[in-house]
Scaffold this motif. Structure first.
Motif, PDB file in Angstrom:
ATOM      1  N   PHE A  90      22.445  79.734  23.258  1.00 10.56           N
ATOM      2  CA  PHE A  90      21.355  80.002  23.985  1.00 10.56           C
ATOM      3  C   PHE A  90      21.499  79.239  25.582  1.00 10.56           C
ATOM      4  O   PHE A  90      21.024  79.816  26.521  1.00 10.56           O
ATOM      5  CB  PHE A  90      20.109  80.720  24.291  1.00 10.56           C
ATOM      6  CG  PHE A  90      20.000  81.338  23.108  1.00 10.56           C
ATOM      7  CD1 PHE A  90      19.953  83.053  23.549  1.00 10.56           C
ATOM      8  CD2 PHE A  90      19.215  81.223  21.638  1.00 10.56           C
ATOM      9  CE1 PHE A  90      19.802  83.788  23.302  1.00 10.56           C
ATOM     10  CE2 PHE A  90      18.896  82.553  20.980  1.00 10.56           C
ATOM     11  CZ  PHE A  90      19.494  83.618  21.323  1.00 10.56           C
ATOM     12  N   ALA A  91      21.737  77.970  25.689  1.00  8.74           N
ATOM     13  CA  ALA A  91      22.277  77.670  26.752  1.00  8.74           C
ATOM     14  C   ALA A  91      23.440  78.293  27.806  1.00  8.74           C
ATOM     15  O   ALA A  91      22.865  78.007  28.854  1.00  8.74           O
ATOM     16  CB  ALA A  91      23.142  76.560  26.828  1.00  8.74           C
ATOM     17  N   GLY A  92      23.858  78.834  27.327  1.00 13.07           N
ATOM     18  CA  GLY A  92      24.574  79.925  28.735  1.00 13.07           C
ATOM     19  C   GLY A  92      23.663  80.727  29.065  1.00 13.07           C
ATOM     20  O   GLY A  92      23.792  81.523  30.227  1.00 13.07           O
ATOM     21  N   LEU A  93      23.645  81.235  28.471  1.00 11.10           N
ATOM     22  CA  LEU A  93      21.803  82.705  29.510  1.00 11.10           C
ATOM     23  C   LEU A  93      21.200  81.539  29.848  1.00 11.10           C
ATOM     24  O   LEU A  93      20.713  81.940  30.964  1.00 11.10           O
ATOM     25  CB  LEU A  93      21.527  83.393  27.869  1.00 11.10           C
ATOM     26  CG  LEU A  93      20.681  84.299  28.556  1.00 11.10           C
ATOM     27  CD1 LEU A  93      21.387  85.341  29.531  1.00 11.10           C
ATOM     28  CD2 LEU A  93      19.725  84.693  27.107  1.00 11.10           C
ATOM     29  N   ARG A  94      20.453  80.394  29.902  1.00  8.99           N
ATOM     30  CA  ARG A  94      19.986  79.719  30.010  1.00  8.99           C
ATOM     31  C   ARG A  94      20.227  78.978  31.985  1.00  8.99           C
ATOM     32  O   ARG A  94      19.455  79.284  32.138  1.00  8.99           O
ATOM     33  CB  ARG A  94      19.112  78.379  29.213  1.00  8.99           C
ATOM     34  CG  ARG A  94      18.218  78.810  28.493  1.00  8.99           C
ATOM     35  CD  ARG A  94      17.503  77.497  28.544  1.00  8.99           C
ATOM     36  NE  ARG A  94      18.206  76.006  27.747  1.00  8.99           N
ATOM     37  CZ  ARG A  94      18.884  76.480  27.078  1.00  8.99           C
ATOM     38  NH1 ARG A  94      19.467  77.247  25.379  1.00  8.99           N
ATOM     39  NH2 ARG A  94      20.258  75.377  26.092  1.00  8.99           N
ATOM     40  N   ALA A  95      21.647  78.993  31.481  1.00 11.44           N
ATOM     41  CA  ALA A  95      22.007  78.791  33.376  1.00 11.44           C
ATOM     42  C   ALA A  95      22.676  79.809  33.958  1.00 11.44           C
ATOM     43  O   ALA A  95      22.754  79.161  34.959  1.00 11.44           O
ATOM     44  CB  ALA A  95      22.926  77.880  32.696  1.00 11.44           C
ATOM     45  N   SER A  96      22.114  80.762  33.424  1.00  7.48           N
ATOM     46  CA  SER A  96      23.472  81.952  33.834  1.00  7.48           C
ATOM     47  C   SER A  96      21.867  82.611  34.895  1.00  7.48           C
ATOM     48  O   SER A  96      21.730  83.120  35.817  1.00  7.48           O
ATOM     49  CB  SER A  96      23.366  83.060  33.677  1.00  7.48           C
ATOM     50  OG  SER A  96      21.761  83.794  32.600  1.00  7.48           O
ATOM     51  N   GLY A  97      20.198  81.729  34.344  1.00  4.51           N
ATOM     52  CA  GLY A  97      19.171  82.018  35.029  1.00  4.51           C
ATOM     53  C   GLY A  97      18.732  83.746  34.865  1.00  4.51           C
ATOM     54  O   GLY A  97      17.909  84.129  35.476  1.00  4.51           O
TER      55      GLY A  97
END
Length: 181
Positions: A90-97
């Motif tokens: 889920f790192a990408g989803l977190r990074a997307s804000g």
């Protein structure tokens, strides 16, 4: 855009945010319960199931603690995913804000009716038409001990212009993860 459904040793990964779904869901030693004991939820119950999944992922992303998300999921999901692995997925989803709590303000829009895709496993795909960023979802739930429990999750932000009701375009997928990475 292509969709991958290639089973791996431990799990499959879909989308940038990741859909981890264990391979061999129905091969868990016991015969699957009869179809009549696995009801496809009605409209309100389905929306509640989707909203609760969105809340669980949102809280996991906000706290960086994926233990509860893992613990409330189906046993096959728990075996295939430890909290650290879920944090990486889920790192990408977190990074997307992307603020997933906003999905609670709208009813989900479905790409197709929820369907039983294998004995004891239901899949539901759709999106929340939020502005300016819509949220795509692709969830799988397994019938465990009389209720539907999360066994596969994919959430990805998208431009509202790219998601339309009945849109036949499949969701974008990420490369397949390799065991041990």
């Amino acid at each position: 855009m292509t969709r991958m459904y290639r089973p791996m040793l431990g799990a499959m990964v879909f989308l940038a945010s990741g859909l981890a779904i264990p391979a061999g869901l129905s091969a868990q030693g016991a015969a699957p319960p009869p179809v009549s004991s696995q009801p496809v939820p009605g409209e309100l119950e389905m929306a509640k199931l989707i909203w609760s999944t969105m809340v669980a992922v949102d809280q996991a992303n906000r706290s960086s603690n994926y233990s509860v998300l893992r613990d409330i999921s189906a046993p096959a999901f728990q075996i295939a995913n430890d909290p650290g692995q879920l944090a990486r997925i889920f790192a990408g989803l977190r990074a997307s804000g992307t603020d997933l709590s906003n999905t609670l303000l709208l009813a989900p829009t479905y790409r197709a009716p929820p369907a039983i895709v294998s004995p004891g496993v239901m899949r539901v795909q759709g999106y929340f038409g939020l502005r300016p960023t819509a949220v795509n979802f692709d969830f799988s739930y397994q019938w465990v001990e009389g209720r539907w429990r999360l066994v596969g999750v994919s959430i990805a932000p998208a431009s509202l212009g790219t998601v339309q009701p009945g849109d036949p375009e499949p969701l974008q997928t990420a490369p397949e993860a390799r065991p041990g990475r």
